[in-house]
Design a protein around this motif. Structure first.
Motif, PDB file in Angstrom:
ATOM      1  N   GLY A 190       2.724  27.299  17.131  1.00 14.10           N
ATOM      2  CA  GLY A 190       3.742  26.348  16.695  1.00 14.10           C
ATOM      3  C   GLY A 190       4.441  26.801  15.430  1.00 14.10           C
ATOM      4  N   MET A 191       3.682  27.342  14.474  1.00 10.70           N
ATOM      5  CA  MET A 191       4.270  27.866  13.242  1.00 10.70           C
ATOM      6  C   MET A 191       5.201  29.038  13.541  1.00 10.70           C
ATOM      7  N   ALA A 192       4.794  29.935  14.421  1.00 17.43           N
ATOM      8  CA  ALA A 192       5.619  31.101  14.749  1.00 17.43           C
ATOM      9  C   ALA A 192       6.938  30.683  15.375  1.00 17.43           C
ATOM     10  N   ILE A 239      -4.683  30.918   7.362  1.00 13.10           N
ATOM     11  CA  ILE A 239      -4.602  32.048   8.291  1.00 13.10           C
ATOM     12  C   ILE A 239      -3.446  31.856   9.272  1.00 13.10           C
ATOM     13  N   ASN A 240      -3.298  30.644   9.797  1.00 12.58           N
ATOM     14  CA  ASN A 240      -2.191  30.363  10.715  1.00 12.58           C
ATOM     15  C   ASN A 240      -0.838  30.530  10.027  1.00 12.58           C
ATOM     16  N   LEU A 241      -0.788  30.192   8.745  1.00  5.00           N
ATOM     17  CA  LEU A 241       0.462  30.361   7.994  1.00  5.00           C
ATOM     18  C   LEU A 241       0.867  31.828   7.946  1.00  5.00           C
ATOM     19  N   VAL A 242      -0.071  32.702   7.603  1.00  2.84           N
ATOM     20  CA  VAL A 242       0.242  34.132   7.500  1.00  2.84           C
ATOM     21  C   VAL A 242       0.651  34.698   8.855  1.00  2.84           C
ATOM     22  N   ILE A 243      -0.154  34.406   9.890  1.00  3.01           N
ATOM     23  CA  ILE A 243       0.157  34.951  11.223  1.00  3.01           C
ATOM     24  C   ILE A 243       1.472  34.389  11.743  1.00  3.01           C
ATOM     25  N   GLY A 244       1.654  33.094  11.621  1.00  2.45           N
ATOM     26  CA  GLY A 244       2.854  32.467  12.156  1.00  2.45           C
ATOM     27  C   GLY A 244       4.118  32.924  11.461  1.00  2.45           C
ATOM     28  N   TYR A 284       4.696  36.770  12.452  1.00  2.00           N
ATOM     29  CA  TYR A 284       5.044  36.926  13.869  1.00  2.00           C
ATOM     30  C   TYR A 284       6.404  36.298  14.160  1.00  2.00           C
ATOM     31  N   GLY A 285       6.584  35.055  13.751  1.00  2.00           N
ATOM     32  CA  GLY A 285       7.859  34.384  13.996  1.00  2.00           C
ATOM     33  C   GLY A 285       8.997  35.002  13.217  1.00  2.00           C
ATOM     34  N   GLY A 286       8.725  35.460  11.987  1.00  2.00           N
ATOM     35  CA  GLY A 286       9.772  36.086  11.189  1.00  2.00           C
ATOM     36  C   GLY A 286      10.266  37.386  11.801  1.00  2.00           C
ATOM     37  N   ILE A 287       9.337  38.227  12.236  1.00  2.00           N
ATOM     38  CA  ILE A 287       9.730  39.494  12.861  1.00  2.00           C
ATOM     39  C   ILE A 287      10.492  39.238  14.160  1.00  2.00           C
ATOM     40  N   SER A 288       9.996  38.292  14.954  1.00  2.00           N
ATOM     41  CA  SER A 288      10.649  37.991  16.225  1.00  2.00           C
ATOM     42  C   SER A 288      12.074  37.483  16.014  1.00  2.00           C
ATOM     43  N   GLY A 289      12.252  36.561  15.069  1.00  2.00           N
ATOM     44  CA  GLY A 289      13.580  36.015  14.841  1.00  2.00           C
ATOM     45  C   GLY A 289      14.520  36.974  14.153  1.00  2.00           C
ATOM     46  N   TYR A 290      14.002  37.829  13.274  1.00  2.00           N
ATOM     47  CA  TYR A 290      14.862  38.741  12.518  1.00  2.00           C
ATOM     48  C   TYR A 290      15.306  39.931  13.358  1.00  2.00           C
ATOM     49  N   VAL A 291      14.388  40.519  14.129  1.00  2.00           N
ATOM     50  CA  VAL A 291      14.738  41.691  14.937  1.00  2.00           C
ATOM     51  C   VAL A 291      15.568  41.270  16.141  1.00  2.00           C
TER      52      VAL A 291
END
Length: 308
Positions: free
Chosen positions: A184-186, A120-125, A128-135
């Motif tokens: 941390g993952m995000a 679950i943490n993998l999917v959320i992180g 969330y982190g991908g959208i934040s870093g990409y946008v």
């Protein structure tokens, strides 16, 4: 004249024997990314032993409670606090329950919570982190400030509140662990995406008309898979330790659920009279966390060697 030329050519040049035609050919084995990473991981003996231990403990956790003549909750008051024997390899507890079966059943609970929360943490992180870093830009700033606010409050407060509101079930424990563990993952995914999105392959994907979702998931996240997997392997022992520590201090799972932390808590009162009983759950927790750390280190070295 032509015959003379042919004779001169035959005298100057000699046909190469068949066995020498490929003498300078260098054979190179073709390896996929996964095959190359596995070969490097396999050369790390500690990581390999850790993986073997995890496979064995998972198999025992599935098989032992099914084939054992003792149930994990069956009591035998006439055979309380028995020492290890052939009938009871780890002995019995204060209620006459077989400790070996309870340890293996507890492995089901603890490992299922750990692997489920890590997934679950993998999917959320990643999302969330991908959208934040990409946008980037203002979206990135707002998303990171939300993380800072969540991180500012001690995670133990979230855990206690969730367990008090939703009860001491496995689902509540998973929710409590997942509430802050994905941060941390995000952050790690965000850092990887921000560095990868400026590379040529990402720009080329945009030029040919790929959608942003495809660029993010099919190009950027895939290339950041190595650090993500390493971080994922470190989440599993963290979840095991969190569940065990909460159950040990009495605010974890329901007393009827024999997790490793709950078993250690049950033996705490007998640490001076029956010290051998607390060895088994503590050893199970310690060896499993140690094996997961070895596996995580091995995966990290395998992927780092691949990317160098």
């Amino acid at each position: 004249m032509s015959e003379i030329n042919m004779n001169i050519t035959d005298d100057l040049f000699e046909a190469l024997p068949e066995e020498e035609k490929n003498s300078e050919f260098i054979a190179v084995a073709i390896k996929t990314f996964a095959k190359d990473a596995w070969d490097r991981f396999r050369r790390n003996k500690l990581a390999l032993y850790g993986l073997i231990y995890l496979v064995v403990i998972i198999i025992l956790a599935i098989v032992v409670p099914m084939v054992s003549p003792y149930r994990f909750d069956a009591q035998d008051l006439a055979n309380r606090n028995a020492l290890p024997s052939l009938a009871h390899p780890f002995g019995t507890d204060k209620l006459g329950q077989d400790i070996f079966v309870r340890i293996m059943y507890g492995a089901r609970v603890s490992l299922s919570i750990a692997f489920s929360t890590a997934a679950i943490n993998l999917v959320i992180g990643v999302l969330y982190g991908g959208i934040s870093g990409y946008v980037g830009g203002k979206v990135d700033m707002v998303m990171m400030r939300i993380i800072d606010i969540i991180y500012a409050v001690p995670s133990l407060i979230y855990v206690v509140l969730i367990l008090l509101v939703f009860g001491d079930s496995i689902g509540s424990m998973m929710l409590a662990i997942c509430l802050t563990s994905w941060i941390g993952m995000a952050r790690q995914v965000r850092t990887q995406i921000m560095s990868l999105k400026e590379m040529e392959f990402s720009l080329a994907a945009k030029v040919i008309g790929c959608k942003d979702s495809r660029v993010l998931l099919r190009h950027l996240v895939i290339n950041a898979l190595g650090p993500i997997i390493v971080s994922l392997t470190m989440m599993v022992p963290g979840a095991i330790f969190t569940e065990a520590s909460l159950s040990f201090i009495g605010i974890g799972l329901n007393p009827s659920i024999p997790s490793w932390g709950k078993l250690a808590n049950d033996c705490r009162a007998l640490v001076f009279t029956q010290p051998i009983q607390i060895i088994w759950p503590v050893a199970a927790i310690s060896l499993t966390i140690l094996a997961l750390n070895f596996v995580g280190d091995g995966i990290g070295e395998a992927f780092q060697a691949r990317t160098r």
